[in-house]
Design a protein around this motif. Structure first.
Motif, mmCIF file in Angstrom:
data_model
loop_
_atom_site.group_PDB
_atom_site.id
_atom_site.type_symbol
_atom_site.label_atom_id
_atom_site.label_comp_id
_atom_site.label_asym_id
_atom_site.label_seq_id
_atom_site.Cartn_x
_atom_site.Cartn_y
_atom_site.Cartn_z
ATOM 1 N N UNK A 37 0.833 -1.200 0.000
ATOM 2 C CA UNK A 37 0.000 0.000 0.000
ATOM 3 C C UNK A 37 0.869 1.252 0.000
ATOM 4 N N UNK A 38 1.968 1.196 0.732
ATOM 5 C CA UNK A 38 2.883 2.341 0.811
ATOM 6 C C UNK A 38 3.797 2.439 -0.406
ATOM 7 N N UNK A 39 3.751 1.425 -1.277
ATOM 8 C CA UNK A 39 4.622 1.363 -2.445
ATOM 9 C C UNK A 39 6.084 1.496 -2.011
ATOM 10 N N UNK A 40 6.414 0.733 -0.981
ATOM 11 C CA UNK A 40 7.766 0.749 -0.417
ATOM 12 C C UNK A 40 8.225 -0.680 -0.180
ATOM 13 N N UNK A 41 9.530 -0.920 -0.129
ATOM 14 C CA UNK A 41 10.038 -2.276 0.110
ATOM 15 C C UNK A 41 9.642 -2.793 1.493
ATOM 16 N N UNK A 42 9.348 -4.080 1.577
ATOM 17 C CA UNK A 42 9.019 -4.694 2.858
ATOM 18 C C UNK A 42 10.188 -4.548 3.837
ATOM 19 N N UNK A 43 11.399 -4.645 3.321
ATOM 20 C CA UNK A 43 12.583 -4.505 4.171
ATOM 21 C C UNK A 43 12.628 -3.126 4.832
ATOM 22 N N UNK A 44 12.122 -2.138 4.117
ATOM 23 C CA UNK A 44 12.100 -0.782 4.668
ATOM 24 C C UNK A 44 11.134 -0.692 5.857
ATOM 25 N N UNK A 45 9.997 -1.393 5.749
ATOM 26 C CA UNK A 45 9.044 -1.414 6.864
ATOM 27 C C UNK A 45 9.688 -2.057 8.088
ATOM 28 N N UNK A 46 10.365 -3.177 7.885
ATOM 29 C CA UNK A 46 10.990 -3.869 9.010
ATOM 30 C C UNK A 46 12.170 -3.085 9.577
ATOM 31 N N UNK A 47 12.738 -2.201 8.780
ATOM 32 C CA UNK A 47 13.786 -1.319 9.286
ATOM 33 C C UNK A 47 13.182 -0.243 10.189
ATOM 34 N N UNK A 48 12.004 0.253 9.803
ATOM 35 C CA UNK A 48 11.347 1.326 10.562
ATOM 36 C C UNK A 48 10.649 0.820 11.824
ATOM 37 N N UNK A 49 10.155 -0.410 11.778
ATOM 38 C CA UNK A 49 9.397 -0.961 12.907
ATOM 39 C C UNK A 49 9.916 -2.360 13.229
ATOM 40 N N UNK A 50 10.164 -2.600 14.498
ATOM 41 C CA UNK A 50 10.702 -3.896 14.909
ATOM 42 C C UNK A 50 9.687 -5.013 14.782
ATOM 43 N N UNK A 51 8.393 -4.669 14.836
ATOM 44 C CA UNK A 51 7.345 -5.684 14.763
ATOM 45 C C UNK A 51 6.051 -5.042 14.284
ATOM 46 N N UNK A 52 5.098 -5.891 13.929
ATOM 47 C CA UNK A 52 3.787 -5.386 13.531
ATOM 48 C C UNK A 52 3.105 -4.703 14.719
#
Length: 209
Positions: A37-52
């Motif tokens: 949805x954010x049109x961003x890499x999944x790795x980038x999400x996991x870099x920004x947040x340690x967990x869901x």
């Protein structure tokens, strides 16, 4: 490709999570779906947040603690508490009409406590409490400052009146989302503001000095 600052990327993921939760439900809001949805890499999400869970906590904050800061300024500052109540009701409602998914997401998050196991329920309840505390705190501060700025007495029941305001917005929002009628809902918001403005109670010895 220009690098997106971490703070900006975090907010991007939070907003995307809110949209996904509103559209697909909380259970379907996987990190992969949110990243898409954010049109961003999944790795980038996991870099920004340690967990869901950490991401969900930020969504709670975005919709409660940070919500008031995202609203346009009250243009009747100095006009007194009741005028500010009316203006605040209108600006909150205009935000709801512009971004209805935020309210849907809020309801989804608040209902989460009924969809987790007994071990997780205390944490879900604590998150719900933190969400309401954010709304109540910001509303109380707005109302108190409005009274002080106009040299008016601060109501003795300020917190209860703030809770009445918030519960009214919740109820009108739920009705509007279920059966949209902008004219009716706007009239209800105006009635709510008048009701809250008429609910303020003051200490018996006010003005005796």
């Amino acid at each position: 490709m220009a690098r997106v600052p971490t703070a900006e990327r975090r907010l991007q993921f939070v907003r995307s999570a809110a949209r996904v939760i509103a559209h697909d439900g909380l259970a379907a809001a996987t990190t992969r779906r949110i990243a898409a949805e954010a049109e961003a890499p999944l790795a980038s999400l996991h870099y920004c947040f340690r967990s869901k869970d950490e991401l969900l906590q930020e969504v709670y904050y975005y919709l409660s603690r940070d919500y008031a800061q995202a609203l346009p300024p009250v243009t009747v500052a100095g006009a007194g508490l009741k005028a500010v109540v009316r203006a605040h009701a209108r600006r909150v409602w205009e935000r709801m009409l512009a971004e209805p998914h935020e309210q849907v997401t809020t309801f989804e998050l608040l209902l989460r406590r009924f969809r987790v196991d007994a071990e997780e329920e205390p944490r879900a309840l604590a998150m719900n409490r933190s969400m309401y505390e954010g709304w109540i705190k910001s509303t109380c501060e707005l109302f108190e400052n409005a009274a002080v700025d106009a040299n008016e007495e601060v109501p003795a029941n300020l917190e209860l009146s703030a809770r009445l305001f918030i519960s009214g917005i919740d109820g009108i929002s739920m009705q509007h989302l279920a059966d949209p009628d902008t004219e009716r809902s706007t009239a209800l918001v105006d009635m709510l503001a008048e009701s809250v403005a008429g609910s303020f109670a003051y200490s018996p010895d006010a003005g005796s000095e």
